[in-house]
Design an enzyme around this catalytic site. Structure first.
Site, mmCIF file in Angstrom:
data_model
loop_
_atom_site.group_PDB
_atom_site.id
_atom_site.type_symbol
_atom_site.label_atom_id
_atom_site.label_comp_id
_atom_site.label_asym_id
_atom_site.label_seq_id
_atom_site.Cartn_x
_atom_site.Cartn_y
_atom_site.Cartn_z
ATOM 1 N N ARG A 118 0.903 -1.390 -0.226
ATOM 2 C CA ARG A 118 0.030 -0.041 0.012
ATOM 3 C C ARG A 118 0.899 1.275 0.146
ATOM 4 O O ARG A 118 0.500 2.320 -0.639
ATOM 5 C CB ARG A 118 -0.705 -0.059 1.343
ATOM 6 C CG ARG A 118 -1.957 0.953 1.140
ATOM 7 C CD ARG A 118 -2.913 1.127 2.265
ATOM 8 N NE ARG A 118 -2.221 1.714 3.472
ATOM 9 C CZ ARG A 118 -2.229 1.267 4.652
ATOM 10 N NH1 ARG A 118 -2.516 0.026 4.728
ATOM 11 N NH2 ARG A 118 -1.285 1.793 5.449
ATOM 12 N N TYR A 166 -11.838 19.583 -15.151
ATOM 13 C CA TYR A 166 -12.085 18.462 -15.348
ATOM 14 C C TYR A 166 -13.626 18.357 -14.433
ATOM 15 O O TYR A 166 -13.411 18.548 -13.257
ATOM 16 C CB TYR A 166 -11.407 17.032 -14.982
ATOM 17 C CG TYR A 166 -11.796 15.856 -15.179
ATOM 18 C CD1 TYR A 166 -12.070 15.143 -16.356
ATOM 19 C CD2 TYR A 166 -12.116 15.139 -14.014
ATOM 20 C CE1 TYR A 166 -12.646 13.877 -16.371
ATOM 21 C CE2 TYR A 166 -12.586 13.577 -13.977
ATOM 22 C CZ TYR A 166 -12.804 13.102 -15.360
ATOM 23 O OH TYR A 166 -13.186 11.765 -15.397
ATOM 24 N N ASP A 219 -2.643 20.170 -14.040
ATOM 25 C CA ASP A 219 -3.342 18.783 -14.543
ATOM 26 C C ASP A 219 -3.040 18.938 -15.906
ATOM 27 O O ASP A 219 -3.394 19.595 -16.974
ATOM 28 C CB ASP A 219 -4.870 18.875 -14.420
ATOM 29 C CG ASP A 219 -5.384 17.556 -14.888
ATOM 30 O OD1 ASP A 219 -4.715 16.890 -15.651
ATOM 31 O OD2 ASP A 219 -6.553 17.069 -14.469
ATOM 32 N N LYS A 278 -5.340 8.030 -19.145
ATOM 33 C CA LYS A 278 -5.459 8.524 -20.764
ATOM 34 C C LYS A 278 -4.253 8.291 -21.489
ATOM 35 O O LYS A 278 -3.800 7.240 -21.660
ATOM 36 C CB LYS A 278 -5.691 10.021 -20.401
ATOM 37 C CG LYS A 278 -6.894 10.231 -19.474
ATOM 38 C CD LYS A 278 -8.225 9.866 -19.808
ATOM 39 C CE LYS A 278 -9.434 10.074 -18.694
ATOM 40 N NZ LYS A 278 -9.295 11.127 -17.727
HETATM 41 C C1 LIG Z 1 -10.157 11.712 -16.899
HETATM 42 C C2 LIG Z 1 -9.279 12.949 -16.154
HETATM 43 C C3 LIG Z 1 -9.234 12.872 -15.008
HETATM 44 C C4 LIG Z 1 -9.534 11.588 -13.941
HETATM 45 O O1 LIG Z 1 -8.911 10.777 -13.937
HETATM 46 P P1 LIG Z 1 -9.338 9.237 -13.619
HETATM 47 O O2 LIG Z 1 -8.140 8.418 -13.983
HETATM 48 O O3 LIG Z 1 -10.390 8.949 -14.761
HETATM 49 O O4 LIG Z 1 -9.557 9.426 -12.337
HETATM 50 C C5 LIG Z 1 -8.566 13.987 -14.376
HETATM 51 N N1 LIG Z 1 -8.312 15.191 -15.024
HETATM 52 C C6 LIG Z 1 -8.441 15.150 -16.660
HETATM 53 C C7 LIG Z 1 -8.007 16.308 -17.391
HETATM 54 C C8 LIG Z 1 -8.940 13.864 -17.251
HETATM 55 O O5 LIG Z 1 -9.160 14.033 -18.545
#
Ligand SMILES: *Cc1c(COP(=O)(O)O)cnc(C)c1O
Length: 394
Positions: free
Chosen positions: A60, A113, A185, A210
């Site tokens: 963990r 997001y 982000d 992604k």
């Molecule tokens: C998909 C996404 C998230 C969240 O990510 P998860 O892996 O689905 O929790 C955060 N920021 C952006 C820009 C995203 O496209």
């Protein structure tokens, strides 16, 4: 002789996987599913627990496979340290909760997001933490909010789903002037197109789900930055438990090997597709930072090496046009995801912004009939022909 820092193609492949004698000479990183690691030497175990010796105790907290993924990303983002999470949202929420306390204030933008927006509007206020969400394109308004004081300045660029680009260097300067920690982000841009840390950000985070993984088969998140800030988020995560699974970490490592290759291809494909859509009579408008007509093209040129694989566009007509158009696409999954090798398309109301109400989406400037299009690595002529036949069907 000082060695030249390897470029992104080389880093994607080799970072974190430099030749070593460990792993019984396996050339590929093994998936270490072991939950715990055994120590007959109790004093040595204690030193590992104290961080005086390198090693793993319980998965963990840290795990050998997960550690390789973190090291690869640390190098790709040019950071001092990196730590991973079970999902992108875990990376975002754990980092915010680790850095904020009741009475603090966050400045961010309206176009984050959907899940992030929900943290700002729902969860942080419950802890008496105010989040001031500014109009994304209004840099002066964002600077005014920052100047009122904040603990965290939280940015996302390009934004989801209208591809607005915020000036990281400019806003990071404003954030630092009031002593804020600046978080970006970087999911849409990836380290291949932008390195926010070199533009002044303190922490860069990703939904690894992604582009980093790139194959839509594993969830994950990562943050990179200074040892001190990353450790704060790590200390929160190891107790709160949103740990990345070793198998998912392995899929991220494998995906990352082709990151530079995929992103170069996706940058090229997206540019051509954006130009094609922009000139099409059935398309009202296209949002892509690489287009000269994009409202933030100048900022994008300044801070992005490539303009990315994400775009969105409006069809002429209402949501019925979308209902006809999307199912006609042969080379696009109609799904709530982005960034994999396959093209993916979907309306924000069922993808990125499913968490918010139609009224909130309207307030964020997201029309119900917008289509988000994540360009894959297919041959661009085939994608354009596919879009053309789907548009013909409307
Ligand atoms: C998909 C996404 C998230 C969240 O990510 P998860 O892996 O689905 O929790 C955060 N920021 C952006 C820009 C995203 O496209």
């Amino acid at each position: 002789m000082t060695e030249k820092k390897p470029n992104f193609g080389t880093l994607s492949v080799w970072a974190g996987e430099e030749k070593k004698d460990g792993w019984q000479r396996a050339t590929q990183v093994p998936v270490v599913h072991s939950v715990s690691f055994g120590y007959d030497d109790l004093d040595y175990w204690y030193d590992v627990a104290l961080g005086k010796e390198k090693g793993h105790i319980y998965s963990r907290n840290t795990n050998p496979t997960v550690e390789v993924f973190e090291e690869k990303m640390r190098q790709l983002e040019g950071a001092e340290a990196a730590t991973s999470f079970a999902t992108g949202m875990a990376a975002i929420s754990n980092t915010l909760y680790a850095l904020l306390k009741p009475g603090d204030r966050v400045v961010s933008i309206k176009d984050t997001y959907g899940g992030t927006n929900e943290i700002f509007t729902h969860f942080l206020p419950r802890l008496n933490i105010e989040a001031a969400l500014c109009p994304t394109s209004d840099h002066a308004a964002i600077e005014t909010e920052i100047a009122k004081g904040c603990t965290v300045l939280y940015l996302e660029t390009p934004t989801n789903p209208t591809l607005k680009v915020v000036d990281i260097a400019r806003l990071a300067r404003a954030g630092h002037a009031v002593g804020a920690t600046v978080i970006v982000d970087n999911t849409f841009s990836t380290p291949i197109n932008t390195n926010p840390l070199t533009l002044g950000a303190d922490l860069v985070l990703h939904s690894a789900t992604k582009y980093l993984g790139g194959h839509a088969d594993a969830l994950g998140g990562i943050i990179c930055g200074s040892q001190e800030l990353v450790h704060k988020a790590f200390a929160y995560r190891e107790i709160n438990g949103a740990t990345l699974d070793p198998m998912a970490a392995y899929l991220m490592i494998r995906g990352l090997k082709t990151l530079a290759l995929r992103i170069e291809r996706q940058n090229q494909n997206a540019m051509q597709i954006a130009r094609f859509l922009k000139g099409h009579p059935k398309v009202e408008d296209v949002f892509y930072p690489g287009l000269e007509t994009h409202m933030h093209h100048e900022i994008a040129k300044k801070q992005m090496r490539g303009f990315g694989g994400m775009m969105s566009f409006f069809l002429k007509g209402d949501f019925d046009a979308v209902r006809v158009f999307l199912p006609r696409l042969k080379y696009a999954h109609i799904a709530a995801n982005l960034g994999p090798v396959e093209t993916v398309a979907g309306p924000p109301r069922t993808t990125s912004h499913v968490e918010v109400t139609p009224e909130q989406r309207a307030a964020m400037g997201i029309p119900e009939s917008l289509i988000r299009y994540s360009v894959g690595i297919e041959d661009v002529e085939d994608l354009i022909a596919d879009l053309e036949q789907a548009l013909d069907g409307i």
